[in-house]
Structures are given as structure tokens and as C-alpha cells.
Design a protein around this motif. Structure first.
Motif, PDB file in Angstrom:
ATOM      1  N   ASN A 198       5.800   3.450   8.483  1.00 15.41           N
ATOM      2  CA  ASN A 198       5.925   4.858   8.092  1.00 15.41           C
ATOM      3  C   ASN A 198       5.916   5.024   6.583  1.00 15.41           C
ATOM      4  O   ASN A 198       5.331   5.974   6.047  1.00 15.41           O
TER       5      ASN A 198
ATOM      6  N   GLU B 293       9.030  -0.279  12.037  1.00 16.96           N
ATOM      7  CA  GLU B 293       8.538   1.098  12.045  1.00 16.96           C
ATOM      8  C   GLU B 293       8.735   1.769  10.686  1.00 16.96           C
ATOM      9  O   GLU B 293       7.880   2.538  10.230  1.00 16.96           O
TER      10      GLU B 293
ATOM     11  N   SER C 126       2.365   4.499   5.337  1.00 22.16           N
ATOM     12  CA  SER C 126       1.550   5.682   5.637  1.00 22.16           C
ATOM     13  C   SER C 126       1.888   6.845   4.713  1.00 22.16           C
ATOM     14  O   SER C 126       1.005   7.593   4.290  1.00 22.16           O
ATOM     15  N   LYS C 127       3.147   6.970   4.391  1.00 23.61           N
ATOM     16  CA  LYS C 127       3.620   8.077   3.557  1.00 23.61           C
ATOM     17  C   LYS C 127       3.013   8.050   2.160  1.00 23.61           C
ATOM     18  O   LYS C 127       2.630   9.084   1.607  1.00 23.61           O
TER      19      LYS C 127
END
Length: 413
Positions: A385, A381, A388-389
Motif C-alpha cells: 500500500n 500489505e 502504491s501510494k
């Protein structure tokens, strides 16, 4: 490993490695100011082996060679780094030569070195990949010292004077943040005494970093180079990411491993080369600097494949931003990343360099062990994340190819 502070205030770390015949000493000096003229710091480092008040360049070369002393200086994005490696019994001589270079470099005949550098950089720019990569740095680090490339150096190097070199060198010697890292079998008391004898004239300050801050990309930046004789299109696409002291550093290391730095097992290699046959060379890379870092993907492909390659990048980036990574892929990535890091301490020189860099960055020499533990603890995860950030931010795209293919890829209007 032990820490010391020399009388001149320079922090020093010493790693005792018994039964090693050669000692490594690495000196870091921070670059706190924007380069006054492109190429000044590089020219300065090149001139340090061109003679002192006591030794000609030929004498320096002969003495170093006859005694198997390796001494070089590197100009990096954030610092100047001196690396000395010699037999344990020759530390005094090695440090005496380093002291002579630091205190007595003449910078005479620098015009000859300018001619040499210009020839080397012009030859470098004959390479399509070098042209494209320089342009990529220029684009992602727009108007910043990190973005200075060979083109800027060639434009400004003739304006550099001897006074510029001396002033810049004296500024670095007297004011910059410095630290020393040593890896050796020699007793620490002997090493400290030798460092005090030879490097006591160096000074340090707590001067702040006066360089311009990195500008975030306010839009997707596209930069192209039309090169009609290019047999391959050179494509770089990158994003700004945080420096090494960020909590996202470990996830980014694994992100890089999964995407493109693990060779035959990386996603970009498997998808764009093996399955689609788009290129021989495709990879990703992550460079953390002090002020910021960047992450990029790269491919060299037939010019007709530009659009397909960019679409392939997009698909792989979107996948790692949205789809869960398998337990096996995550474990393989961790083993690969950690395994590579074991090579960082194979020699005293490598160990002194890596330990010194962590001290220099304020992370502490213990950072390598902490980083390995952080890598082990990264979850699937976290990788998603982190991807995506940063991959959802604006990017810098640089492509070199013949005009016809740039038009076909909708990169020219």
C-alpha cells in the motif's frame, strides 16, 4: 537518558554511558529561512575554523590535534550541526574552543575560502555521477532550497560578502531552534555546569519555518545532461515521500531495504545486476528531511542500456506495488533494517547524534526504540500500500549520457 533545559532555554539530553573514555556533545541549530545566496551557509560553516579573535586557524588546528579533540561543523538540509568529541578530562577545553568559535569567529580572508570551495566544487562536477545527482535534486526539489547544488553555489558564491556571513551567523545564533545532545561517562551535574558556563550566550526562539513549501510534481519531470565523454550513463529516478514523522516512515524503510539498500539481497541488485548484468552499481535510497522526503533508485550502466535499465526499474517498482511479498523476504528485510540501526549507537558520538536529531525533530530520543517496534510490526500489505501510494505519483528522472544514447532512449526530442 535525562532531559534538561539550560538557563538560556536550550533543551538538552544527556545519556550516561559508564566506562567510556570520550565524551560526545552535539549542538543542533535549525535553518528556518531560505538561503539568501546559494552557498552562504556552507561557506559560513567552513569559515568557522579559519580563525577567531583569540586563535588563528593554525592555532585552532594545533590545539585540537594536540589534545585529540574532534570538533567539526556540518551544514545539512535543515540545520547546522556542531559535533564535539574529546577525552572526558578535556570537556572544559573542548567547550571553551567551541565557545570561542561561536562567539569570536572573524570571517576574515573569506575570499580564500571561496576560491578553495570553487576549486572543490568544480572538481566534484568533473564526476558524471555528481553532475547527475545534483541535477536530480534540482529537478525533484524544483525552486526549493533542498534543490540547491554545486552549480548554483558556483554561480552565486562570488556575490557573498563578509557582512552576509556575519548576519547569517548572528541570525542562527540568536533566533534558531536549538538543542544539545550529550553521551558521556561524566556525571550529569558536571556536564550541565560546563554547558551553562560555555554556551549561555546562545539564544533560541520559537520562530516558525519560513522556508518555501515543497511543490508537488504536477507531471513526470525528465531532465537530461548530454556528456559526450561519459563511459557510463548515470540514471536517477525519484519520488517525493513524507518526512520522518509520517506513519509511513517504517514501511518506507522496509520498502527501501527490499528494493535496493540491502546490498546483494536487494531486488534491484538481483534483477538488474546479477540476472541482466546491467551494472555494477544499482541501489535505492530514502532521505527524510523536515519539510518532506524523497525516495530514489539509481544505476550506473553502459549508455546503450538506458532504456533497458528504465524498463527494469519500472518492472521492479510495479512488482512491489502489486505482488505480495513472501514471509521470508519480509523477515529478512526487517532483520537487515534493524541490524543496521544497531550501528547507530556504537560510539558516544553516534549515539549523541542520533538522539539529538530525534529531539531536534520533536520526535523524542525514545523514537529509535519506537521505530524498531514499528518496523517489526509492518505487514506485507502495508508495504504494498505504501509503495502504491507514493510510486503512483509523478516522478523526477535525471539521466546523464552521450547525446546518441539519450536519443535512442527517447529522452531527447
Amino acid at each position: 537518558m535525562e532531559r534538561y533545559t539550560l538557563k538560556n532555554g536550550i533543551k538538552t539530553i544527556i545519556k550516561k554511558n559508564n566506562n567510556t573514555p570520550r565524551t560526545a556533545i552535539v549542538l543542533y541549530a535549525k535553518l528556518n529561512n531560505d538561503e539568501p545566496k546559494a552557498g552562504l551557509y556552507y561557506l559560513m560553516t567552513q569559515m568557522l575554523f579559519q580563525g577567531t579573535k583569540n586563535r588563528t586557524s593554525e592555532q585552532l588546528a594545533i590545539e585540537l590535534d594536540e589534545n585529540a579533540i574532534d570538533l567539526n561543523v556540518e551544514k545539512k538540509a535543515d540545520y547546522i550541526r556542531f559535533k564535539l568529541q574529546c577525552l572526558n578530562e578535556d570537556i572544559n577545553q573542548g567547550l571553551e574552543i567551541l565557545q570561542d568559535i561561536l562567539e569570536n569567529s572573524t570571517f576574515n580572508d573569506f575570499e580564500k575560502e571561496i576560491i578553495k570551495i570553487k576549486g572543490e566544487f568544480e572538481a566534484d562536477l568533473d564526476s558524471a555521477k555528481v553532475q547527475a545527482q545534483d541535477n536530480y535534486y534540482r529537478t525533484i526539489f524544483k525552486n526549493h532550497t533542498y534543490g540547491i547544488g554545486r552549480k548554483e553555489v558556483l554561480e552565486q558564491i562570488d556575490s557573498i560578502t563578509k557582512e552576509d556571513l556575519i548576519s547569517a551567523f548572528n541570525e542562527i545564533k540568536s533566533k534558531s531552534q536549538k538543542n544539545i545532545s550529550v553521551a558521556s561517562a561524566v556525571d550529569k551535574e558536571i556536564i550541565i555546569n560546563l554547558l551553562e558556563n560555555h554556551l549561555s550566550d546562545l539564544k533560541i526562539t520559537e520562530e516558525k519555518d519560513n522556508r518555501k513549501p515543497i511543490q508537488e510534481l504536477t507531471q513526470n519531470e525528465i531532465s537530461v545532461i548530454e556528456k559526450e565523454d561519459a563511459n557510463q550513463a548515470q540514471i536517477f529516478k525519484g519520488w517525493l515521500v513524507p518526512p520522518i514523522n509520517s506513519p509511513d516512515y517504517a514501511p518506507i524503510v522496509l520498502l527501501n531495504t527490499i528494493l535496493g539498500s540491502s546490498g546483494l539481497s536487494s531486488r534491484l541488485f538481483l534483477e538488474l545486476r546479477e540476472k541482466q548484468g546491467l551494472a555494477y552499481t544499482v541501489r535505492s535510497a530514502f532521505e527524510p528531511f523536515i519539510l518532506n522526503g524523497h525516495f530514489f533508485v539509481y544505476i550506473a550502466t553502459e549508455p546503450k542500456n538506458i532504456k533497458t535499465s528504465l524498463e527494469g526499474f519500472k518492472i521492479e517498482i510495479n512488482k512491489i506495488m502489486t505482488k505480495i511479498i513472501s514471509d521470508e523476504e519480509l523477515e529478512n528485510a526487517k532483520n537487515n533494517a534493524i541490524g543496521k540501526r544497531q550501528f547507530y549507537k556504537e560510539t558516544n558520538l553516534l549515539e549523541a547524534s542520533i538522539n539529538g536529531s530525534y529531539e531536534f525533530l520533536g520526535l523524542g530520543y525514545e523514537f529509535e526504540e519506537k521505530l524498531i517496534e514499528n518496523i517489526k510490526a509492518v505487514t506485507k500489505e502495508q508495504i504494498i500500500n505504501t509503495a502504491s501510494k507514493y510510486f503512483s505519483k509523478n516522478s523526477a528522472l535525471c539521466v546523464l549520457a552521450p547525446k546518441k544514447y539519450l536519443l535512442e532512449a527517447d529522452l531527447l526530442t
